[in-house]
Design a protein around this motif. Sequence first.
Motif, PDB file in Angstrom:
ATOM      1  N   ILE A 240       0.808  -1.233  -0.193  1.00  0.00           N
ATOM      2  CA  ILE A 240       0.023  -0.538   0.061  1.00  0.00           C
ATOM      3  C   ILE A 240       0.609   1.508   0.184  1.00  0.00           C
ATOM      4  O   ILE A 240       0.544   2.481  -0.827  1.00  0.00           O
ATOM      5  N   PHE A 241       1.961   1.054   0.830  1.00  0.00           N
ATOM      6  CA  PHE A 241       2.724   2.490   0.805  1.00  0.00           C
ATOM      7  C   PHE A 241       3.162   2.664  -0.631  1.00  0.00           C
ATOM      8  O   PHE A 241       3.557   3.433  -1.003  1.00  0.00           O
ATOM      9  N   VAL A 242       3.480   2.069  -1.466  1.00  0.00           N
ATOM     10  CA  VAL A 242       4.737   1.623  -2.568  1.00  0.00           C
ATOM     11  C   VAL A 242       3.806   2.014  -3.669  1.00  0.00           C
ATOM     12  O   VAL A 242       4.188   2.748  -4.261  1.00  0.00           O
ATOM     13  N   ILE A 243       2.405   1.659  -3.592  1.00  0.00           N
ATOM     14  CA  ILE A 243       1.618   2.223  -4.463  1.00  0.00           C
ATOM     15  C   ILE A 243       1.286   4.110  -4.664  1.00  0.00           C
ATOM     16  O   ILE A 243       0.198   4.284  -5.425  1.00  0.00           O
ATOM     17  N   PRO A 268       8.377  -2.968 -15.474  1.00  0.00           N
ATOM     18  CA  PRO A 268       6.934  -2.182 -15.315  1.00  0.00           C
ATOM     19  C   PRO A 268       6.027  -3.185 -15.268  1.00  0.00           C
ATOM     20  O   PRO A 268       5.002  -3.063 -14.999  1.00  0.00           O
ATOM     21  N   HIS A 269       5.656  -4.831 -15.783  1.00  0.00           N
ATOM     22  CA  HIS A 269       4.241  -5.295 -15.470  1.00  0.00           C
ATOM     23  C   HIS A 269       4.415  -5.987 -14.169  1.00  0.00           C
ATOM     24  O   HIS A 269       3.167  -6.001 -13.688  1.00  0.00           O
ATOM     25  N   HIS A 270       5.158  -6.092 -13.498  1.00  0.00           N
ATOM     26  CA  HIS A 270       5.169  -5.673 -11.918  1.00  0.00           C
ATOM     27  C   HIS A 270       4.642  -5.131 -11.120  1.00  0.00           C
ATOM     28  O   HIS A 270       3.884  -5.245 -10.480  1.00  0.00           O
ATOM     29  N   PHE A 271       5.103  -4.041 -11.744  1.00  0.00           N
ATOM     30  CA  PHE A 271       3.976  -2.984 -11.079  1.00  0.00           C
ATOM     31  C   PHE A 271       3.113  -2.742 -11.420  1.00  0.00           C
ATOM     32  O   PHE A 271       2.130  -3.027 -10.281  1.00  0.00           O
ATOM     33  N   PHE A 275      -0.161  -2.521  -8.872  1.00  0.00           N
ATOM     34  CA  PHE A 275      -0.882  -1.477  -8.943  1.00  0.00           C
ATOM     35  C   PHE A 275      -2.411  -1.815  -9.021  1.00  0.00           C
ATOM     36  O   PHE A 275      -3.203  -1.692  -7.972  1.00  0.00           O
ATOM     37  N   ARG A 276      -2.739  -3.181 -10.080  1.00  0.00           N
ATOM     38  CA  ARG A 276      -4.024  -3.249 -10.290  1.00  0.00           C
ATOM     39  C   ARG A 276      -4.283  -4.536  -8.425  1.00  0.00           C
ATOM     40  O   ARG A 276      -6.215  -4.061  -8.059  1.00  0.00           O
ATOM     41  N   MET A 281      -7.330  -1.763 -10.074  1.00  0.00           N
ATOM     42  CA  MET A 281      -7.171  -0.558 -11.536  1.00  0.00           C
ATOM     43  C   MET A 281      -6.124  -0.521 -12.073  1.00  0.00           C
ATOM     44  O   MET A 281      -5.112  -0.666 -11.163  1.00  0.00           O
ATOM     45  N   THR A 282      -6.003  -0.762 -13.462  1.00  0.00           N
ATOM     46  CA  THR A 282      -4.330  -0.520 -14.014  1.00  0.00           C
ATOM     47  C   THR A 282      -3.903   1.225 -13.118  1.00  0.00           C
ATOM     48  O   THR A 282      -4.558   2.006 -12.936  1.00  0.00           O
ATOM     49  N   PRO A 283      -2.182   1.277 -13.935  1.00  0.00           N
ATOM     50  CA  PRO A 283      -2.187   2.914 -13.427  1.00  0.00           C
ATOM     51  C   PRO A 283      -2.605   3.321 -15.025  1.00  0.00           C
ATOM     52  O   PRO A 283      -2.827   5.023 -14.138  1.00  0.00           O
ATOM     53  N   THR A 284      -3.297   3.276 -15.849  1.00  0.00           N
ATOM     54  CA  THR A 284      -3.644   4.114 -17.341  1.00  0.00           C
ATOM     55  C   THR A 284      -5.519   4.759 -16.224  1.00  0.00           C
ATOM     56  O   THR A 284      -5.818   5.188 -16.646  1.00  0.00           O
ATOM     57  N   GLU A 285      -5.842   3.514 -16.430  1.00  0.00           N
ATOM     58  CA  GLU A 285      -7.485   4.037 -15.394  1.00  0.00           C
ATOM     59  C   GLU A 285      -7.844   4.389 -14.582  1.00  0.00           C
ATOM     60  O   GLU A 285      -8.201   4.908 -14.609  1.00  0.00           O
ATOM     61  N   PHE A 286      -6.103   4.231 -13.903  1.00  0.00           N
ATOM     62  CA  PHE A 286      -5.995   5.145 -12.497  1.00  0.00           C
ATOM     63  C   PHE A 286      -5.639   7.298 -12.819  1.00  0.00           C
ATOM     64  O   PHE A 286      -6.811   7.686 -12.509  1.00  0.00           O
ATOM     65  N   LEU A 287      -5.127   6.972 -14.110  1.00  0.00           N
ATOM     66  CA  LEU A 287      -4.628   8.255 -14.374  1.00  0.00           C
ATOM     67  C   LEU A 287      -6.153   8.686 -15.358  1.00  0.00           C
ATOM     68  O   LEU A 287      -6.523  10.637 -15.337  1.00  0.00           O
TER      69      LEU A 287
END
Length: 289
Positions: A240-243, A268-271, A275-276, A281-287
């Motif tokens: 949670i801290f990392v995200i 990046p896919h591990h990240f 994140f999901r 959600m994915t990073p793109t969905e978050f933005l």
Amino acid sequence: MKKILNVDNPNVYAEYVGAPVLHPQLALISYDEVSPFRNSLNNYGVYGLFIQQQFPKYLSYGTKSIIVGDRSIIAVAPGQIGGAEDNGTSIYINGWALLWSPELFRPDYQFFSYFETDWLRMEPQEWERITSLLAIMRKEMQENEDSPALRHILTSYLQLILDYCQRIYLRQLTQKENGESDILKRFHHLLVDYFSKGIQREKGLPTVSYCASELAYSARYFGDLIHQATGGTAIGYIHIFVIDQAKSLLMKGLTVGEAANLLGFEYPHHFSRLFRKVTGMTPTEFLTE
């Protein structure tokens, strides 16, 4: 993509809300005089104090959503993100905003950190004294041209206001420490220190074993302590801290690959997978949320 106002100069924000520009390195805004105005989600390149009777609901402070109590102060520092994204409606606020360039004054107070406090809660007499000092500062800028003498006067008043803030912070810190788990506080500070020093670039994400060792516990006992304090797991707290760090980087315009690399992910896919898992959600969905 979220709409973000890049406040790399104090007067960027002053001009956004329609306040007069009074000094090249310091903006002092009376919200009573510029209301109504539009919300903004700000990427700060300056220091700032938002000193208000009431704050808009559901503000962002870093990656957290917060609801701020009445008669409070929010402190921000370069590299932070905060505010509320412009949704097309105007708001009315009672209070002040004080923003200044790092070249004018670089404060060294813990309450400018995301991780130390959400906001400072003033007593009625503190509100009166601090807002009186702000009114005097503004009068100085209205009546005098910029000069070394004026900057000295302004920074002297600024230092006094920050001393009041420090007293409030220490009062709240004492109250918080009386009710907060010591192990959780030390764990959180260890994570802050890990990323602020860039250790993740060499060692990758912090592990439970690493954190337990640094705090002088066995991994199993440390895990039990964190579970008692939070109801969750130590690795879950780390994730949670990392995200939370990741959200802030993405909102500043870094790509998924750049954020992943900066946070210590090998791929990046591990990240994206973590994140999901944490956010749903994915990073793109978050933005684009």
